[in-house]
Design a protein around this motif. Structure first.
Motif, PDB file in Angstrom:
ATOM      1  N   ALA A 112     -53.025  33.309  25.624  1.00 42.62           N
ATOM      2  CA  ALA A 112     -51.621  33.756  25.005  1.00 42.62           C
ATOM      3  C   ALA A 112     -51.850  33.469  23.548  1.00 42.62           C
ATOM      4  N   ILE A 113     -50.917  34.298  22.833  1.00 46.12           N
ATOM      5  CA  ILE A 113     -50.667  34.306  21.377  1.00 46.12           C
ATOM      6  C   ILE A 113     -49.419  33.302  21.047  1.00 46.12           C
ATOM      7  N   LEU A 114     -49.548  32.495  20.042  1.00 41.84           N
ATOM      8  CA  LEU A 114     -48.745  31.389  19.939  1.00 41.84           C
ATOM      9  C   LEU A 114     -47.988  31.975  18.391  1.00 41.84           C
ATOM     10  N   ALA A 115     -46.802  32.566  18.241  1.00 40.30           N
ATOM     11  CA  ALA A 115     -46.339  32.982  16.831  1.00 40.30           C
ATOM     12  C   ALA A 115     -45.200  31.973  16.655  1.00 40.30           C
ATOM     13  N   THR A 116     -44.977  31.856  15.512  1.00 40.00           N
ATOM     14  CA  THR A 116     -43.689  31.271  15.008  1.00 40.00           C
ATOM     15  C   THR A 116     -42.938  32.176  13.836  1.00 40.00           C
ATOM     16  N   ASN A 117     -41.726  32.045  13.965  1.00 36.61           N
ATOM     17  CA  ASN A 117     -40.804  32.536  13.090  1.00 36.61           C
ATOM     18  C   ASN A 117     -40.269  31.603  11.924  1.00 36.61           C
ATOM     19  N   THR A 118     -41.038  30.637  11.833  1.00 38.56           N
ATOM     20  CA  THR A 118     -40.792  29.983  10.659  1.00 38.56           C
ATOM     21  C   THR A 118     -40.611  30.762   9.270  1.00 38.56           C
ATOM     22  N   SER A 119     -39.552  30.171   8.396  1.00 34.28           N
ATOM     23  CA  SER A 119     -39.158  31.045   7.391  1.00 34.28           C
ATOM     24  C   SER A 119     -40.071  30.418   6.114  1.00 34.28           C
ATOM     25  N   SER A 120     -40.730  29.238   6.344  1.00 33.15           N
ATOM     26  CA  SER A 120     -41.387  28.792   5.406  1.00 33.15           C
ATOM     27  C   SER A 120     -42.583  27.814   5.337  1.00 33.15           C
ATOM     28  N   LEU A 121     -42.647  27.265   6.496  1.00 30.42           N
ATOM     29  CA  LEU A 121     -43.598  26.421   6.902  1.00 30.42           C
ATOM     30  C   LEU A 121     -44.954  26.887   7.026  1.00 30.42           C
ATOM     31  N   PRO A 122     -46.053  25.952   6.727  1.00 30.38           N
ATOM     32  CA  PRO A 122     -47.440  26.625   6.459  1.00 30.38           C
ATOM     33  C   PRO A 122     -47.953  26.908   8.086  1.00 30.38           C
ATOM     34  N   ILE A 123     -48.245  28.171   8.350  1.00 32.89           N
ATOM     35  CA  ILE A 123     -48.950  28.589   9.452  1.00 32.89           C
ATOM     36  C   ILE A 123     -50.247  27.889   9.945  1.00 32.89           C
ATOM     37  N   THR A 124     -50.983  27.629   9.041  1.00 32.99           N
ATOM     38  CA  THR A 124     -52.412  26.924   9.132  1.00 32.99           C
ATOM     39  C   THR A 124     -52.177  25.604   9.656  1.00 32.99           C
TER      40      THR A 124
END
Ligand SMILES: CC(=O)CC(=O)SCCNC(=O)CCNC(=O)[C@H](O)C(C)(C)COP(=O)(O)OP(=O)(O)OC[C@H]1O[C@@H](n2cnc3c(N)ncnc32)[C@H](O)[C@@H]1OP(=O)(O)O
Ligand SMILES: NC(=O)C1=CN([C@@H]2O[C@H](COP(=O)(O)OP(=O)(O)OC[C@H]3O[C@@H](n4cnc5c(N)ncnc54)[C@H](OP(=O)(O)O)[C@@H]3O)[C@@H](O)[C@H]2O)C=CC1
Length: 283
Positions: A112-124
């Protein structure tokens, strides 16, 4: 990497919009929030949007019903045990998002892929709480989701090409245009938009003009569809403040300091349209 079943976490304005467009594109969707009443509110929004499309003759009643039937309510993350993709759209808070991702890493299947719709927080940083950072990615939709064409797609340091391509291809299936950007605070959209909104708030704070005048200037003078203060109310003043704080902390540059008036409104519970009051009053 085939995506069929998706969990959307957070049934607020973004999560409900994301669930709607996924279901309209034929995906099976679980709409998850912490309480039944929040999921019901999200489903109510989707229902309203779809009914508007039926009234405009763009959707038949049978099509509306089949879209609604593809969305299942969920109040426990364990329901993600058989999904191919999670799109997280809970509140803009690193602690909450990290907790959700750590749990999802345990619950979801290994593909499964885990995606985030965060508008600014670091993905890393979000990816680092999981044991699958190559499968974590930013999928940043714009508000209102059913209308806006853009998805900012953000790779974390470790995101694999295969995962990027799966999200790019899904974005097209959702009838959106993906644009790849790098993982820096606010990415591109909010690095540019939010300082403008913050500056608009400063012009009110410093008595340069009323909110109505500021909005009128930007609408009539720059052809923006909404003035920046109407837009701030629409986005949510809490979300605007979180984003400014992320820019401020992330770059360590005072040019991103949030306007004290923005802080004051958020502390007062004036969160904009969603709470009934912000720079303007609603209902
Ligand atoms: C904070 C972040 O991280 C990133 C962000 O999302 S920043 C915010 C980005 N979004 C924006 O900048 C939005 C700026 N505003 C606009 O583009 C427009 O004002 C708007 C599209 C929201 C409304 O447009 P409008 O012309 O004033 O209103 P209206 O004619 O009622 O609506 C236009 C269409 O949008 C639809 N619509 C409007 N609001 C909607 C909503 N909340 N949900 C779903 N559909 C909506 C309408 O049904 C209508 O659809 P059709 O054209 O198919 O009939
Ligand atoms: N608003 C905008 O224009 C945009 C926002 N975003 C991002 O999307 C995300 C959501 O924003 P938005 O929809 O506006 O916010 P909302 O406040 O409308 O919705 C957030 C939802 O998430 C729920 N929630 C909070 N904590 C959890 C949790 N632990 N598990 C599951 N659900 C939870 C909230 O419940 P409760 O009501 O109890 O808090 C609420 O229903 C944020 O990361 C934001 O930055 C991205 C693009 C545009």
């Amino acid at each position: 990497m085939e995506i069929k079943k998706v969990m959307v976490i957070g049934a607020g304005q973004m999560g409900s919009g994301i669930a709607q467009v996924c279901a309209q594109a034929g995906y099976e969707v679980l709409l998850n929030d912490i309480k039944d009443e929040f999921v019901d509110r999200g489903l109510g929004n989707i229902n309203k949007n779809l009914n508007r499309q039926v009234e405009k003759g763009r959707l038949t009643e049978a099509e509306r019903d089949s879209v609604l039937n593809r969305i299942i309510a969920s109040v426990q993350l364990e329901d993600a045990a058989d999904v191919d993709l999670v799109i997280e759209a809970a509140v803009e808070n690193m602690e909450i998002k990290s907790k959700i991702f750590a749990q999802l890493d345990e619950i979801t299947p290994s593909h499964a892929i885990l995606a985030t719709n965060t508008s600014s927080l670091p993905i890393t940083e979000i990816a680092a709480v999981t044991k699958r950072p190559e499968k974590v990615i930013g999928m940043h939709f714009m508000n209102p989701v059913p209308v806006m064409k853009l998805i900012e797609v953000i790779r974390g340091l470790a995101t694999s090409d295969e995962v990027y391509e799966a999200i790019e291809s899904m974005s097209h299936k959702l009838n959106k245009t993906p644009v790849e950007v790098n993982d820096f605070p606010g990415f591109v959209a909010n690095r540019i938009l939010m300082p403008m909104i913050n500056e608009a708030i400063y012009t009110v704070y410093e008595g340069v003009a009323t909110p109505e005048a500021v909005d009128e200037v930007m609408k009539l003078g720059m052809n923006h569809p909404m003035g920046p203060l109407t837009l701030a109310d629409f986005i949510g003043l809490d979300t605007c403040l979180y984003i400014m704080e992320t820019l401020h902390e992330g770059f360590g540059d005072d040019k991103y300091r949030p306007c004290p008036l923005l802080r004051k409104y958020v502390k007062a519970g004036w969160l904009g349209k969603k709470s009934g009051r912000g720079f303007y009053q609603y209902n």
